[in-house]
Design an enzyme around this catalytic site. Structure first.
Site, short mmCIF file in Angstrom:
data_model
loop_
_atom_site.label_atom_id
_atom_site.label_comp_id
_atom_site.label_asym_id
_atom_site.label_seq_id
_atom_site.Cartn_x
_atom_site.Cartn_y
_atom_site.Cartn_z
N HIS A 181 0.84 -1.21 0.00
CA HIS A 181 0.00 0.00 0.00
C HIS A 181 0.87 1.25 0.00
O HIS A 181 0.59 2.23 -0.72
CB HIS A 181 -0.91 -0.04 1.23
CG HIS A 181 -1.93 1.05 1.26
ND1 HIS A 181 -2.62 1.38 2.40
CD2 HIS A 181 -2.39 1.90 0.30
CE1 HIS A 181 -3.45 2.37 2.15
NE2 HIS A 181 -3.32 2.71 0.88
N GLU A 207 2.25 1.80 -3.45
CA GLU A 207 1.23 2.39 -4.34
C GLU A 207 1.20 3.91 -4.17
O GLU A 207 1.17 4.66 -5.15
CB GLU A 207 -0.13 1.78 -4.02
CG GLU A 207 -1.30 2.43 -4.76
CD GLU A 207 -2.55 2.49 -3.91
OE1 GLU A 207 -3.14 3.59 -3.81
OE2 GLU A 207 -2.95 1.46 -3.34
N HIS A 208 1.22 4.38 -2.92
CA HIS A 208 1.23 5.82 -2.67
C HIS A 208 2.49 6.47 -3.21
O HIS A 208 2.45 7.54 -3.83
CB HIS A 208 1.15 6.08 -1.16
CG HIS A 208 -0.23 6.03 -0.61
ND1 HIS A 208 -0.79 7.04 0.14
CD2 HIS A 208 -1.21 5.08 -0.71
CE1 HIS A 208 -2.02 6.72 0.50
NE2 HIS A 208 -2.29 5.52 0.00
N GLU A 262 -5.32 7.10 7.11
CA GLU A 262 -6.33 6.28 6.45
C GLU A 262 -6.74 5.11 7.35
O GLU A 262 -7.92 4.78 7.45
CB GLU A 262 -5.79 5.75 5.12
CG GLU A 262 -5.65 6.80 4.03
CD GLU A 262 -5.15 6.19 2.73
OE1 GLU A 262 -4.94 4.95 2.68
OE2 GLU A 262 -4.96 6.95 1.76
#
Length: 348
Positions: free
Chosen positions: A60, A63-64, A141
């Site tokens: 994750h 991806e950022h 998040e």
């Protein structure tokens, strides 16, 4: 590029062509003369289940980080700005076995946006300062998602599967799981990226009004930027230990009523095939012949939701959520078994 014959095609007026580049990139090109927007989608065959055990959330975070500067476009946030220039939108998501990147822009903007998106995937920078910033974003998040029952259900599911299966691990990522020196974390990101972000583990879909030969040229240019080869194929770990079957979990989310969750592992299952579609339709059907309708008619439950999730090695996980205010779980299970027996006797 080597063309690959398509066994079947949708019954529409679009032209579909499938190619495999020499470095392994799979390309699906869709010429649609009536499309008002052009779309590019990259899928990488690596997600949270491919993460190292000591860094949950690394996929994750990567991806950022791909949006935080690349070799040809080092400025963080340059890609969203470019997409906006061409009246478009974009998104990215990290799933258990795949990471996806998407943008849809005016047809004239497909080439420049695809070029930058490909550079992001091929040559990200992983600047430590940006790593620190995105680590905080991911933690924020995570804190927001704590109000969502889905993340708690994922944690419940993790306690039920085989302890060596990736589903048993925490994968959302937060400040604690991604702790440590930002420079060292940037190095781990670079290593993981070099293993998994290879052309043979990636697929590109292009859809737009451009002529087929133009789409093919764009795909060829994109493939040329990506590192050849593919990541190792993940080992198909059993979903459950044999002595743990079947599985029934009774749980209650923070914002929902109590429910029973039934878990069934399926082997040699094509989740996109006709049999899987049939199974889902009949389990969720409120008609008298469907599982939901059959159990409702007998006053055993209010709602049922069945879903089938793909796993590696031809495995799949069938999840059946049962919502009942009155009946005991044993009664519901007996009723479900009765429906299965009725279906077996009426339709082989």
């Amino acid at each position: 590029m080597h063309p690959i014959p398509l066994a079947s095609l949708p019954a529409d007026l679009r032209d579909y062509q499938l190619y495999r580049a020499s470095n392994g990139l799979l390309c699906l090109l869709i010429h649609d003369a009536h499309a008002s927007q052009a779309t590019a989608v990259y899928q990488v065959a690596a997600g949270s289940h491919a993460e190292p055990d000591d860094l949950p959330g690394l996929a994750h975070l990567l991806e950022h980080m791909l949006f935080m500067g690349s070799q040809r476009w080092p400025e963080p946030g340059a890609f969203p700005a470019r997409v906006a220039e061409w009246g478009g939108r974009f998104n990215a998501s990290t799933a258990p076995y795949a990471t996806r990147f998407f943008c849809s822009v005016s047809p004239q903007g497909l080439q420049p946006c695809l070029a930058q998106l490909t550079d992001m995937l091929a040559a990200p920078l992983f600047a430590p300062g940006q790593v620190e910033q995105e680590r905080r974003v991911i933690d924020a998040e995570f804190q927001t998602r704590l109000a969502d029952d889905d993340i708690h259900l994922q944690a419940v599911l993790a306690t039920q599967v085989h302890p060596e299966h990736p589903l048993s691990r925490f994968t959302a990522g937060n400040a604690r799981t991604l702790a440590g020196d930002a420079s060292e974390l940037a190095g781990r990101l670079s290593q993981w990226h070099a293993i998994h972000y290879r052309a043979g583990s990636m697929a590109l879909v292009l859809h737009g009004p451009q002529a087929p030969e133009q789409l093919l040229a764009l795909a060829q240019d994109s493939a040329a930027q990506l590192l050849a080869g593919r990541a190792p194929v993940p080992f198909a770990q059993p979903l459950f230990a044999p002595e743990q079957l079947p599985r029934q979990v009774d749980w209650q989310g923070r914002s929902s009523q109590s429910q029973a969750l039934l878990l069934y592992p399926l082997r040699e299952c094509d989740v996109h095939g006709a049999a899987a579609h049939w199974l889902g339709e009949w389990l969720n059907s409120p008609s008298p012949a469907g599982a939901l309708g059959y159990l409702r008619e007998r006053g055993l439950l209010d709602e049922l939701h069945a879903s089938l999730e793909s796993d590696v090695g031809g495995q799949a996980l069938l999840r059946i959520e049962l919502h009942s205010a009155d009946a005991e779980p044993a009664q519901v299970l007996a009723g479900l078994d009765g429906w299965l027996q009725a279906m077996r006797s009426k339709d082989p």
